[in-house]
Design an enzyme around this catalytic site. Sequence first.
Site, PDB file in Angstrom:
ATOM      1  N   ASP A 219      -7.463 -16.235   6.865  1.00 53.06           N
ATOM      2  CA  ASP A 219      -6.801 -15.281   7.777  1.00 53.06           C
ATOM      3  C   ASP A 219      -6.625 -15.889   9.168  1.00 53.06           C
ATOM      4  OD1 ASP A 219      -5.887 -13.088   9.155  1.00 53.06           O
ATOM      5  OD2 ASP A 219      -7.503 -11.747   8.544  1.00 53.06           O
ATOM      6  N   HIS A 304       1.667  -7.972   2.481  1.00 52.26           N
ATOM      7  CA  HIS A 304       1.316  -7.975   3.903  1.00 52.26           C
ATOM      8  C   HIS A 304       2.078  -9.071   4.648  1.00 52.26           C
ATOM      9  CE1 HIS A 304      -1.130  -7.419   7.463  1.00 52.26           C
ATOM     10  NE2 HIS A 304      -1.418  -8.713   7.457  1.00 52.26           N
TER      11      HIS A 304
END
Length: 400
Positions: A219, A304
């Site tokens: 991330d 996403h």
Amino acid sequence: MAVTRRGFMAGGLVASASMLQACGRRDPDAPAGVPSNSEPDSQPLRGAVVPFDGPHQAGIVTPTQASLNLVGFNLREGVDKAGLHRLLRLWTEDARELAAGRPPVGSLEPEMNQWPANLTFTLGLGERVFELAAPARKPAWLHPIPEMSRDQLRPEWGQTDIALQMCADDPVMCAWAMRHMTRAGADYVDTAWVQQGFMNAYGAIPTGQTPRNLFGQVDGTVNPYSEEEYGEQVFAEDGSTSLVVRRIAMHLDEWEKLDRATREASVGRSLADGSPLSGGDEFTPADLGATDKYGLPVIDPNSHMARAAAPAGHPEQKFKRRPYNYNLPPDPAAGELSNAGLIFIAYQRDPDAQFTPVQRRLDEADRLNEWTTHIGSAVYWVPPGTGAGRDAYWAQTALA
Ligand code: HEM
């Protein structure tokens, strides 16, 4: 052009000595003089100092350290503009000493300060500080993020007058920095909340790889890396920026019921190494138009990544993400096995033009929404850096 973290580091050598210093890390696998995001053992951390002064504050470009203490403070009743300046001066002086590994005035245990382990301080000021000290200079974007349909914001994680982000690669140093700054400011501010977070420690992940969140995802891959990208996305001409903090609960207990393919499809990247499902490695640009042999999209348009990526014609919808994990004791009475999430920290020039349109798109449709809930939100103006030829202390000129 594909931009890799390593590419940024190498480019930084040519581009900017100050940005390189801001990285403050050495990697034995990297060419001489090139800093990186991993370190094989803890010994070099003893000498790891991120310069405090510079054109912008540390803790923004700085590669994510292992520990975060993000504190929301509110000004105490009766603190006026002069008091605010006294606080900002004394905090800047103390933070400068702590970051350098020197005991600040009034330090009770100088031994606690000697190895700062990449300690950084990043200060943000909320709307009310401008209203008190310089209403005419309040940036137009300094207001709450508009309410989103899925928000379940809790007042205990809401807006405060000041945010102080403290990060270090040693949790003891990080705790000590928070203790010192909280005590030093106690005549002027009360603590409203503390958001404690963590990311992979030095050497715990392969050199150059981006840290992971608690869904197991890599991330922070798509981010600014070069000085030019930071100039476009993050820093205004005077070195100031904005900080958006979103506290996002991640429902691990539900997430873990999914099979691996579903988890990967929800973001559009592989769990193994964070590479886009369209192929390549972590830093290969995703091909959002790629189709499989049946003509179906390889990356779900509602994943996403596909929803968060800056759409064609809107290159401005990018920013620096510097997220941290949190992991608190679950409430067994509520049947919880976990109480975890992300302290989502974003730096950008203008949240109205950058963060908010992206968040609106995600709020409308994002496969990850099923397993995430936004429970906190706050926005701050982040003053430029300090030092010779600049402000002696945080926000000195802006709040003059
Ligand atoms: C718990 C919540 C979230 C999780 C678990 C999460 C996770 C991820 C992951 C795994 C990636 C792909 C790798 C990367 O580029 O870093 C990603 C990308 C991204 N995320 Fe999130 N994210 C969350 C919330 C948000 C929020 C609130 C925003 C902003 C409003 C956001 C904006 C982005 C952007 C801009 C990208 C890069 C898209 C691209 O251009 O490829 N994320 N996120």
